[in-house]
Design an enzyme around this catalytic site. Sequence first.
Site, PDB file in Angstrom:
ATOM      1  N   CYS A  38     -89.618   6.664  40.186  1.00 38.53           N
ATOM      2  CA  CYS A  38     -90.517   5.504  40.296  1.00 38.53           C
ATOM      3  C   CYS A  38     -91.455   5.645  41.492  1.00 38.53           C
ATOM      4  CB  CYS A  38     -89.712   4.218  40.420  1.00 38.53           C
ATOM      5  SG  CYS A  38     -88.917   4.026  42.026  1.00 38.53           S
ATOM      6  N   ASP A  55     -74.197   6.852  -2.523  1.00 39.65           N
ATOM      7  CA  ASP A  55     -73.297   7.774  -1.814  1.00 39.65           C
ATOM      8  C   ASP A  55     -74.045   8.978  -1.258  1.00 39.65           C
ATOM      9  OD1 ASP A  55     -71.226   6.132  -2.264  1.00 39.65           O
ATOM     10  OD2 ASP A  55     -70.417   7.226  -3.995  1.00 39.65           O
ATOM     11  N   LYS A  86     -50.050   6.310  22.052  1.00 41.29           N
ATOM     12  CA  LYS A  86     -51.254   5.501  21.828  1.00 41.29           C
ATOM     13  C   LYS A  86     -51.987   6.095  20.633  1.00 41.29           C
ATOM     14  CE  LYS A  86     -55.142   3.487  24.315  1.00 41.29           C
ATOM     15  NZ  LYS A  86     -56.232   3.868  23.433  1.00 41.29           N
TER      16      LYS A  86
HETATM   17  S1  IVH Z   1     -50.726  -2.666  23.683  1.00 39.82           S
HETATM   18  C1  IVH Z   1     -52.655  -5.705  26.407  1.00 39.82           C
HETATM   19  N1  IVH Z   1     -49.603  -0.586  22.590  1.00 39.82           N
HETATM   20  O1  IVH Z   1     -54.962   0.826  22.612  1.00 39.82           O
HETATM   21  C2  IVH Z   1     -51.946  -4.777  25.489  1.00 39.82           C
HETATM   22  N2  IVH Z   1     -51.977  -0.760  22.448  1.00 39.82           N
HETATM   23  O2  IVH Z   1     -56.786   0.110  25.026  1.00 39.82           O
HETATM   24  C3  IVH Z   1     -52.852  -3.890  24.741  1.00 39.82           C
HETATM   25  N3  IVH Z   1     -53.054   1.058  21.212  1.00 39.82           N
HETATM   26  O3  IVH Z   1     -56.693  -2.015  21.548  1.00 39.82           O
HETATM   27  C4  IVH Z   1     -52.318  -3.336  23.504  1.00 39.82           C
HETATM   28  N4  IVH Z   1     -51.208   2.153  20.733  1.00 39.82           N
HETATM   29  O4  IVH Z   1     -55.795  -0.463  19.776  1.00 39.82           O
HETATM   30  C5  IVH Z   1     -50.768  -1.209  22.838  1.00 39.82           C
HETATM   31  N5  IVH Z   1     -48.436   1.179  21.661  1.00 39.82           N
HETATM   32  C6  IVH Z   1     -49.600   0.565  21.907  1.00 39.82           C
HETATM   33  C7  IVH Z   1     -50.842   1.080  21.451  1.00 39.82           C
HETATM   34  C8  IVH Z   1     -52.030   0.381  21.758  1.00 39.82           C
HETATM   35  C9  IVH Z   1     -52.526   2.131  20.590  1.00 39.82           C
HETATM   36  C10 IVH Z   1     -54.511   0.743  21.290  1.00 39.82           C
HETATM   37  C11 IVH Z   1     -54.876  -0.632  20.816  1.00 39.82           C
HETATM   38  C12 IVH Z   1     -55.569  -1.306  21.963  1.00 39.82           C
HETATM   39  C13 IVH Z   1     -55.925  -0.152  22.831  1.00 39.82           C
HETATM   40  C14 IVH Z   1     -55.877  -0.565  24.281  1.00 39.82           C
END
Ligand code: IVH
Length: 679
Positions: free
Chosen positions: A408, A41, A122
């Site tokens: 270069c 750790d 998101k």
């Molecule tokens: S939908 C094709 N919904 O954002 C549909 N993604 O850049 C893609 N994420 O990898 C996913 N909240 O990790 C979706 N409400 C939400 C989301 C979400 C976070 C993340 C997810 C995905 C990334 C897409």
Amino acid sequence: MIKKKNSEIEKDYLKKINKIQKLNKAYYINSKPIVEDKIYDELKKNILDLEKKYYFLKNEMSPSTSVGYKPSKNFKKVRHMTPMLSLGNVFKRDDLINFEKKIYNFLSFNHNTKIEYSVEPKIDGISASLFYKDGKFIQGLSRGDGVQGEDITENLKTIEDIPKGLNGKDYPHEIDIRGEVFINNSDFENLKNKFANPRNAASGSLRQKDPKETKKIPLRFVAYTFGYSKDLKINNQFEFLVSLKKWGFKTNEFNKVISGIENLINNHKKIEEQRNKIDFDIDGLVYKVNDFNLQKRLGYAANAPRWAVAHKFSANKSISEILKIEIQIGRTGALTPVAKIKPVNIGGVLVSNATLHNEDEINRKDIRLGDTVIVERAGDVIPHVISVDKKRRNKSSKKFIFPKKCPCGFETIKEFNKITKKFDAVRRCPDRGFECEKIAIEKIKHFVSKDAFNIDGFGKKIVESFWAKKLIRYPNDIFNLNYKVISKLEGWGDLSVANLKYSIETKKKITLSKFIYSMGIRHIGQENAKLISKNLNSFENFLSMKNRLDFNHLLNIDGIGDTQITSIQNFFSNKKNLLMLEKFKKIIEILPEEENIIGGIFKDKTFMLTGKLEGISRAEAKSLIEKNSGKISSNVNKKLDYLVIGDKPTIRKVNEAKELNINVISQKDFLKMLNFKDF
Ligand code: IVH
């Protein structure tokens, strides 16, 4: 002086990385730890502290990027039944307007038709895909590279928010539920000395070898979409979110349905204001076209759906000072000025580089050495200088003179754009293949990158170090590395050499589209590479382009125009590129694209469209043909199977087709072939 110090710090850091790798191997692979937990750790904390303090320290084997030993060996790799894609980003109103406009055009909708969006925060965590059969949780995968994930079922089972069995009765027989694993900010307080941020903490804990370790971390899960499903009887995203709740998942309390750009923007503002009061990190909002039927029609472009987008929160800004202006050369020869600035913390990230975009931008903003500037960092985008505080400028400061030569030695040029009738803002070292060292290094970096050959553990720093040691000059050299020499280099042990060798060996098979994209031909991104690959079908056909005088046959491909053709022609006219292709032919296996899963009812059939179609855009019609394995032609010839006619077709084309006995069909007949009833 400073340089020497940095190299010493790096040396010390690499030693520690080497050591922890040995300990990891003992623990994770041999299951026989050779030191006490406390010592392990301490070493780990030491490495993380160094990375926090010195921005330039990074290593693929660091505990901040990988947990334990190489995760790919800890967990079984499993193919996702439907790929886990990413989302496009928008930051500004105009980008958002553009996103919606494309949807209207694709669907051939007029503006009286309203489109509803499911609006969801998101969360900045780690996505996972959970497979349920008859309501029972069977298997959980990490995203991996989107195509293959890691089987982390046991670890996911330790998360309370993930139901082991679904509630109620009306769940589909089989479904992949997808969502985000994350840690609340308040819970992260206790983990602060172990991980750099909540996202790393979530990712790290999720990939522990021992699920008991995962269980110790208060991980949470919010569900938001699905991948593969069988017998799902739901018509829209919002209904789906409601069902998720019924089945026992947590969903986000801020989810809602909104239509209209203004309403989306108002909501975005409101949520952004509340952002700091929420106990987990969100970096924007996701908008998804609510209606599943429309989602299906819109489909996907390259890596992201056309029906969804992430509307990121606005940037953070800070004041700093320009210490130095460096010129970086990109893969396509563009000279990009980058300001080295006094390190400042912007929204939790220590920023010490900011792009100045190009020569014209420097002149327009009159940016000079020593200037006090405002720097902005928006989402994942590279930080950039917004403006100069001229009042704080030193009287002796001089205008910055942009170099006219590439490091270069070649003269640089500004291209003339025939459409805008202006010279480009960007100055370039004309791409002479691998003759410009700087371009060559960037080409190799592109070659190993995630969307190209995706060679695990072969990062940008390794490319630079191998280049400096003359171990690589061309991308194909990666497959003939001298491992004996590498194992003697500083920072490399037997273990890391074995890992590298393994990563490279596993990448000797690749699809043609990825291969074409990996070549880093200007204007040939992932989407275009896919289109070309589908059209050419085999590496032999790609290679045989070297014998062609004109490439106009590629103009048949929707999306490929003069700019792309000139660029491809340029690529094939360079002897070094041809030599490289010949070498690849001997070393690796380049496979044709996999057949489209959806169908193939148009396999070996070629279509041409003429006239205006009703209720469906040309782009959508073409995408339907391609989804069903058909091909598109832009002129009438013997190989054409169907000429689809819309309103006011070109009579000449119809007559030519009839003469050649080609099937001339209406739009209705065409859609009938696809079993469409709704148009
Ligand atoms: S939908 C094709 N919904 O954002 C549909 N993604 O850049 C893609 N994420 O990898 C996913 N909240 O990790 C979706 N409400 C939400 C989301 C979400 C976070 C993340 C997810 C995905 C990334 C897409």
